[in-house]
Design an enzyme around this catalytic site. Structure first.
Site, PDB file in Angstrom:
ATOM      1  N   GLY A 196     -53.966 -21.970 -44.750  1.00 17.78           N
ATOM      2  CA  GLY A 196     -52.835 -21.596 -43.919  1.00 17.78           C
ATOM      3  C   GLY A 196     -51.557 -20.904 -44.773  1.00 17.78           C
ATOM      4  O   GLY A 196     -51.661 -19.835 -45.206  1.00 17.78           O
ATOM      5  N   VAL A 256     -49.729 -18.999 -34.202  1.00 17.53           N
ATOM      6  CA  VAL A 256     -49.359 -18.102 -35.217  1.00 17.53           C
ATOM      7  C   VAL A 256     -48.949 -17.034 -34.975  1.00 17.53           C
ATOM      8  O   VAL A 256     -47.506 -16.796 -35.469  1.00 17.53           O
ATOM      9  CB  VAL A 256     -50.828 -17.974 -36.204  1.00 17.53           C
ATOM     10  CG1 VAL A 256     -50.551 -17.126 -37.220  1.00 17.53           C
ATOM     11  CG2 VAL A 256     -51.596 -19.202 -36.494  1.00 17.53           C
ATOM     12  N   LYS A 306     -64.336 -20.771 -44.909  1.00 18.26           N
ATOM     13  CA  LYS A 306     -63.300 -20.544 -45.835  1.00 18.26           C
ATOM     14  C   LYS A 306     -63.597 -20.697 -47.428  1.00 18.26           C
ATOM     15  O   LYS A 306     -63.328 -20.032 -48.085  1.00 18.26           O
ATOM     16  CB  LYS A 306     -62.178 -21.767 -45.787  1.00 18.26           C
ATOM     17  CG  LYS A 306     -61.509 -21.769 -44.303  1.00 18.26           C
ATOM     18  CD  LYS A 306     -60.622 -22.817 -43.967  1.00 18.26           C
ATOM     19  CE  LYS A 306     -60.038 -22.750 -42.689  1.00 18.26           C
ATOM     20  NZ  LYS A 306     -59.279 -24.300 -42.281  1.00 18.26           N
ATOM     21  N   GLY A 362     -50.864 -24.637 -38.798  1.00 15.91           N
ATOM     22  CA  GLY A 362     -49.238 -24.616 -38.158  1.00 15.91           C
ATOM     23  C   GLY A 362     -48.997 -23.210 -38.115  1.00 15.91           C
ATOM     24  O   GLY A 362     -49.050 -22.288 -38.945  1.00 15.91           O
TER      25      GLY A 362
END
Ligand code: HSE
Length: 427
Positions: free
Chosen positions: A131, A13, A202, A299
């Site tokens: 994300g 990241v 989360k 990602g």
């Protein structure tokens, strides 16, 4: 005018962030209304091929704290110990923090947000959940005059990748997991992802934002996908459902449900169409129906773009504190939750067995909505052949179902513990 930024960490990241900040510099400066400048980066080690020109690098996180030129710190190291110390100390020095770290927020978020409010500095975390999907920004709008009643999400990429491979390619759980690890989708120790804990962290954050309650990770009911088989997926498919790993939050009066577990989702629902490493969140609202968000859940560039959204918000003065932490939370226990259920009962292929299953369920006011039983699916043959009886029940309180299953498992004709998977109707 400029905003000077320090970054902690140099993983995927952080690398994505450096690339995006460089390649979009002019546009970001216009949006922020000032010059955004990455001045310093601290990480345990350098990485080959990463361009750190014009950035001071060190291996000591304290260098970020001691650099008085920094206006804010972006924490991308993950974990709960060093990250917690860094975030807390940065906020206490009156500087803002952006973090992509769901674990530290799930564990210490209430305290850290209190510190941020006390020092009147930002603590932003768009990248911590789902994300690249801007779900934190959406929830922070508080949906004026439009309460959120429930949310359902696919918020762990590893689980969705594994379930997709099992469903589409007929790959067994262990092989799908190995593929996920080889492709870098799962951690070397994947238990946190496949066991549901990542999604639980989360969910605790999403629920806190959606319902204006404290973050309470210990109250999230958590099941992973380790016990899901290809046969379960095929049976669910025959009944019109896909199996996904879902995170579910719901508020009814003053009771909040928080649960992550595998679930049957009707095939025509958006969540059933989420595959590979995509994430999705659906919000059931009072006046705008169901709002649906999908996109990449992980990602480098996707997650970094959420970090940059926080960065430009803070730099341009648009940041405001989330509502998290107000009030208290009363959690509905899983036994009190109502669902329909998918059951797989390993039963002797003998006259009267289906009748005794039906009678036992009926004594608990549970009716059978659908049933599959195929003679060719023999599990084993001893005195009688054992074959799976797959049942979809009507909606029932889980505690009542568990009692019925206990009675069924005591019958001589039932050969193994009964598999149950919840069916989700919040879609
Ligand atoms: N381990 C996480 C996932 C990465 O599989 O979704 C993003 O939080």
């Amino acid at each position: 005018m400029s905003t000077n930024v320090g970054i902690a960490g140099l993983g995927v990241v952080a690398q994505g962030l450096l690339e995006l900040v460089r390649s979009n510099a002019d546009q970001l400066n216009v949006i922020a209304g000032k010059n955004l400048s990455v001045k310093r980066l601290a990480s345990r080690r350098l990485r080959d091929g990463v361009d750190l020109s014009e950035i001071v690098f060190s291996t000591d996180l304290d260098d970020l704290l001691n650099d008085d030129e920094l206006d804010l710190v972006i924490e991308l190291i993950g974990g709960t110990d060093a990250a917690y110390d860094l975030i807390k100390a940065t906020l206490e020095r009156g500087r803002g923090v952006i973090t992509a770290n769901k674990a530290v927020l799930a564990t210490h978020g209430n305290e850290l947000l209190d510190i941020a409010r006390e020092h009147d500095v930002p603590l932003a975390f768009e990248a911590a959940v789902a994300g690249g999907i801007p779900i934190i920004a959406a929830l922070k709008t508080r949906f004026p005059a439009n309460d959120i009643n429930w949310l359902t999400g696919i918020i762990n990429g590893t689980c969705i990748y594994i379930l997709t491979a099992m469903a589409h390619d007929g790959v067994a759980f262990e092989d799908a997991l190995q593929n996920a690890q080889e492709l870098g989708y799962a951690e070397a120790d994947p238990t946190f992802d496949v066991g549901g804990m990542d999604a639980a962290q989360k969910l605790a954050i999403l629920v806190a934002l959606a319902f204006d309650v404290p973050i309470e990770i210990d109250s999230v009911y958590c099941e992973g996908i380790q016990d899901i088989t290809i046969e379960d997926i095929q049976h669910a498919d025959e009944l019109g459902y896909s199996i996904k790993h879902l995170a579910i939050g719901r508020q009814e009066e003053d009771l909040v449900e928080m649960r992550v577990h595998p679930a049957l989702v009707p095939k025509d629902n958006l969540l059933a169409k989420v595959n590979d490493v995509e994430n999705a969140v659906q919000l059931g609202t009072a006046n705008t129906g169901v709002l649906r968000f999908t996109g990449p859940g992980a990602g480098g560039h996707a997650t970094a773009s959420s970090v940059i959204a926080d960065l430009t918000n803070i730099a341009s003065g648009l940041y405001r504190h989330p509502g998290i932490g107000g009030g208290s939370i009363r959690v509905r226990s899983i036994g009190d939750v109502s669902s329909a259920f998918f059951l797989n009962i390993a039963a002797a292929d003998r006259p009267g067995v289906i009748a005794s299953i039906g009678e036992t369920l009926a004594r608990h006011s549970i009716s059978i909505a659908s049933m599959i039983q195929k003679k060719e699916e023999v599990i084993r043959s001893v005195d009688n052949e054992i074959i799976p009886v797959v049942i979809l029940t009507n909606t029932v309180v889980e505690r009542e179902l568990d009692q019925a299953l206990e009675e069924l498992e005591s019958l001589a004709d039932i050969a193994a513990p009964i598999k149950k998977i919840r069916v989700v109707d919040l879609t």
